[in-house]
Scaffold this motif. Sequence first.
Motif, PDB file in Angstrom:
ATOM      1  N   GLY A  17      17.554  11.885  20.200  1.00 12.65           N
ATOM      2  CA  GLY A  17      18.661  11.279  20.929  1.00 12.65           C
ATOM      3  C   GLY A  17      18.796   9.791  20.672  1.00 12.65           C
ATOM      4  N   ALA A  18      17.677   9.076  20.621  1.00 10.57           N
ATOM      5  CA  ALA A  18      17.723   7.621  20.492  1.00 10.57           C
ATOM      6  C   ALA A  18      17.878   7.180  19.039  1.00 10.57           C
ATOM      7  CB  ALA A  18      16.459   7.022  21.094  1.00 10.57           C
ATOM      8  N   ASN A  19      16.946   7.563  18.215  1.00 13.36           N
ATOM      9  CA  ASN A  19      16.993   7.207  16.795  1.00 13.36           C
ATOM     10  C   ASN A  19      16.285   8.292  16.004  1.00 13.36           C
ATOM     11  OD1 ASN A  19      14.740   5.223  18.182  1.00 13.36           O
ATOM     12  ND2 ASN A  19      13.946   6.259  16.377  1.00 13.36           N
ATOM     13  N   ASP A  20      16.597   8.365  14.726  1.00 14.56           N
ATOM     14  CA  ASP A  20      15.917   9.335  13.867  1.00 14.56           C
ATOM     15  C   ASP A  20      14.457   8.925  13.702  1.00 14.56           C
ATOM     16  OD1 ASP A  20      18.354  10.558  13.592  1.00 14.56           O
ATOM     17  OD2 ASP A  20      18.677   9.924  11.523  1.00 14.56           O
ATOM     18  N   VAL A  21      13.634   9.893  13.333  1.00 10.38           N
ATOM     19  CA  VAL A  21      12.220   9.643  13.056  1.00 10.38           C
ATOM     20  C   VAL A  21      11.920  10.212  11.678  1.00 10.38           C
ATOM     21  CG1 VAL A  21       9.847  10.118  13.770  1.00 10.38           C
ATOM     22  CG2 VAL A  21      11.614   9.730  15.506  1.00 10.38           C
ATOM     23  N   TYR A  22      11.364   9.380  10.807  1.00 11.09           N
ATOM     24  CA  TYR A  22      11.011   9.810   9.459  1.00 11.09           C
ATOM     25  C   TYR A  22       9.588  10.347   9.467  1.00 11.09           C
ATOM     26  CZ  TYR A  22      15.074   7.001   8.081  1.00 11.09           C
ATOM     27  OH  TYR A  22      16.340   6.478   7.955  1.00 11.09           O
ATOM     28  N   VAL A  23       9.423  11.563   8.965  1.00 10.34           N
ATOM     29  CA  VAL A  23       8.111  12.183   8.852  1.00 10.34           C
ATOM     30  C   VAL A  23       7.594  11.888   7.445  1.00 10.34           C
ATOM     31  CG1 VAL A  23       6.794  14.323   8.987  1.00 10.34           C
ATOM     32  CG2 VAL A  23       8.809  14.010  10.446  1.00 10.34           C
ATOM     33  N   VAL A  24       6.518  11.100   7.385  1.00  9.72           N
ATOM     34  CA  VAL A  24       5.937  10.719   6.107  1.00  9.72           C
ATOM     35  C   VAL A  24       4.648  11.493   5.918  1.00  9.72           C
ATOM     36  CG1 VAL A  24       5.000   8.811   4.728  1.00  9.72           C
ATOM     37  CG2 VAL A  24       6.948   8.412   6.279  1.00  9.72           C
ATOM     38  N   GLU A  25       4.567  12.246   4.811  1.00 12.01           N
ATOM     39  CA  GLU A  25       3.328  12.952   4.490  1.00 12.01           C
ATOM     40  C   GLU A  25       2.422  11.976   3.754  1.00 12.01           C
ATOM     41  OE1 GLU A  25       1.719  17.143   2.665  1.00 12.01           O
ATOM     42  OE2 GLU A  25       3.776  16.537   2.238  1.00 12.01           O
ATOM     43  N   LEU A  38       0.844  -1.199   0.000  1.00 13.35           N
ATOM     44  CA  LEU A  38       0.000   0.000   0.000  1.00 13.35           C
ATOM     45  C   LEU A  38       0.878   1.248   0.000  1.00 13.35           C
ATOM     46  CD1 LEU A  38      -2.866   1.269   0.301  1.00 13.35           C
ATOM     47  CD2 LEU A  38      -2.485   1.178   2.776  1.00 13.35           C
ATOM     48  N   GLU A  39       0.666   2.133  -0.991  1.00 11.31           N
ATOM     49  CA  GLU A  39       1.405   3.400  -1.061  1.00 11.31           C
ATOM     50  C   GLU A  39       0.916   4.323   0.048  1.00 11.31           C
ATOM     51  OE1 GLU A  39       3.915   4.445  -3.108  1.00 11.31           O
ATOM     52  OE2 GLU A  39       3.992   2.447  -3.991  1.00 11.31           O
ATOM     53  N   LEU A  40       1.828   4.775   0.902  1.00  9.03           N
ATOM     54  CA  LEU A  40       1.455   5.621   2.038  1.00  9.03           C
ATOM     55  C   LEU A  40       1.635   7.106   1.732  1.00  9.03           C
ATOM     56  CD1 LEU A  40       3.059   3.542   4.922  1.00  9.03           C
ATOM     57  CD2 LEU A  40       0.670   3.571   4.197  1.00  9.03           C
ATOM     58  N   GLY A  41       2.756   7.472   1.140  1.00 16.11           N
ATOM     59  CA  GLY A  41       3.048   8.885   0.879  1.00 16.11           C
ATOM     60  C   GLY A  41       4.522   9.069   0.593  1.00 16.11           C
ATOM     61  N   THR A  42       5.083  10.220   1.023  1.00 16.10           N
ATOM     62  CA  THR A  42       6.495  10.513   0.777  1.00 16.10           C
ATOM     63  C   THR A  42       7.169  11.022   2.048  1.00 16.10           C
ATOM     64  OG1 THR A  42       5.995  12.770   0.093  1.00 16.10           O
ATOM     65  CG2 THR A  42       6.124  11.134  -1.650  1.00 16.10           C
ATOM     66  N   VAL A  43       8.470  10.779   2.125  1.00 10.61           N
ATOM     67  CA  VAL A  43       9.253  11.277   3.262  1.00 10.61           C
ATOM     68  C   VAL A  43       9.366  12.785   3.106  1.00 10.61           C
ATOM     69  CG1 VAL A  43      11.460  11.222   4.475  1.00 10.61           C
ATOM     70  CG2 VAL A  43      10.551   9.124   3.447  1.00 10.61           C
ATOM     71  N   LYS A  44       8.896  13.493   4.132  1.00 17.94           N
ATOM     72  CA  LYS A  44       8.862  14.959   4.110  1.00 17.94           C
ATOM     73  C   LYS A  44      10.010  15.567   4.920  1.00 17.94           C
ATOM     74  CE  LYS A  44       5.843  18.384   6.155  1.00 17.94           C
ATOM     75  NZ  LYS A  44       4.513  18.601   6.692  1.00 17.94           N
ATOM     76  N   ASP A  45      10.409  14.861   5.993  1.00 17.79           N
ATOM     77  CA  ASP A  45      11.434  15.393   6.886  1.00 17.79           C
ATOM     78  C   ASP A  45      12.024  14.250   7.697  1.00 17.79           C
ATOM     79  OD1 ASP A  45      13.059  17.233   8.163  1.00 17.79           O
ATOM     80  OD2 ASP A  45      11.459  18.193   9.303  1.00 17.79           O
ATOM     81  N   VAL A  46      13.159  14.512   8.329  1.00 16.61           N
ATOM     82  CA  VAL A  46      13.779  13.571   9.253  1.00 16.61           C
ATOM     83  C   VAL A  46      14.057  14.318  10.544  1.00 16.61           C
ATOM     84  CG1 VAL A  46      15.752  12.063   9.696  1.00 16.61           C
ATOM     85  CG2 VAL A  46      14.814  12.232   7.377  1.00 16.61           C
ATOM     86  N   LEU A  47      13.513  13.809  11.636  1.00 18.13           N
ATOM     87  CA  LEU A  47      13.740  14.400  12.955  1.00 18.13           C
ATOM     88  C   LEU A  47      14.891  13.651  13.611  1.00 18.13           C
ATOM     89  CD1 LEU A  47      10.016  14.582  14.156  1.00 18.13           C
ATOM     90  CD2 LEU A  47      11.335  16.343  12.968  1.00 18.13           C
ATOM     91  N   VAL A  48      15.903  14.381  14.030  1.00 13.21           N
ATOM     92  CA  VAL A  48      17.056  13.775  14.681  1.00 13.21           C
ATOM     93  C   VAL A  48      16.816  13.858  16.183  1.00 13.21           C
ATOM     94  CG1 VAL A  48      19.554  13.856  14.969  1.00 13.21           C
ATOM     95  CG2 VAL A  48      18.523  14.452  12.758  1.00 13.21           C
TER      96      VAL A  48
END
Length: 169
Positions: free
Chosen positions: A124-132, A112-122
């Motif tokens: 302390g523990a791990n990065d977080v991918y912001v998907v629009e 299932l197509e969800l969207g696109t990566v809009k940003d990456v939050l850095v």
Amino acid sequence: MEQMLRVGVITSTHGVRGEVKVFPTTDDAKRFKNLKQVILDGKEPLELSIEQVKFFKNMVILKFRGYDSINDVETWRQRDLMITRDQAVELKENEYFITDLIGLSVADDKGLELGTVKDVLVTGANDVYVVELKNGKELLLPAIGDCILEVNLEQGRMKVHVLDGLMDL
């Protein structure tokens, strides 16, 4: 893929001898010690040779060859310092430059197509991918092996597993 990578942003001048304060946008500010040249981003990019590197708190103080006065550098505030991709640090397996992740299309493990990566939050523990998502909402995916199954930069795609509860937020 972007051929230029940002390593810092000039925040202000430092003293009167042409030094600038740089906020590093790289994981390791000490890498400036090994850089010989950077490119000042702008309408007409300017290649600068690094003459001296110092560190002060969370900032890098740079002195460029041939720029010896505050008057030479005072207009450079808020300008990006870039490097070419061949000057970039070697990445380990499953490490990526943030600029390469932005814009990737994201599909789940069921296709299932969800969207696109809009940003990456850095964080302390791990990065977080912001998907629009296609509906305009955002999905926050932790950059961990349980969630990020495959990243294919050549195809511009990311395959993910959405953990229970993440779509509910």
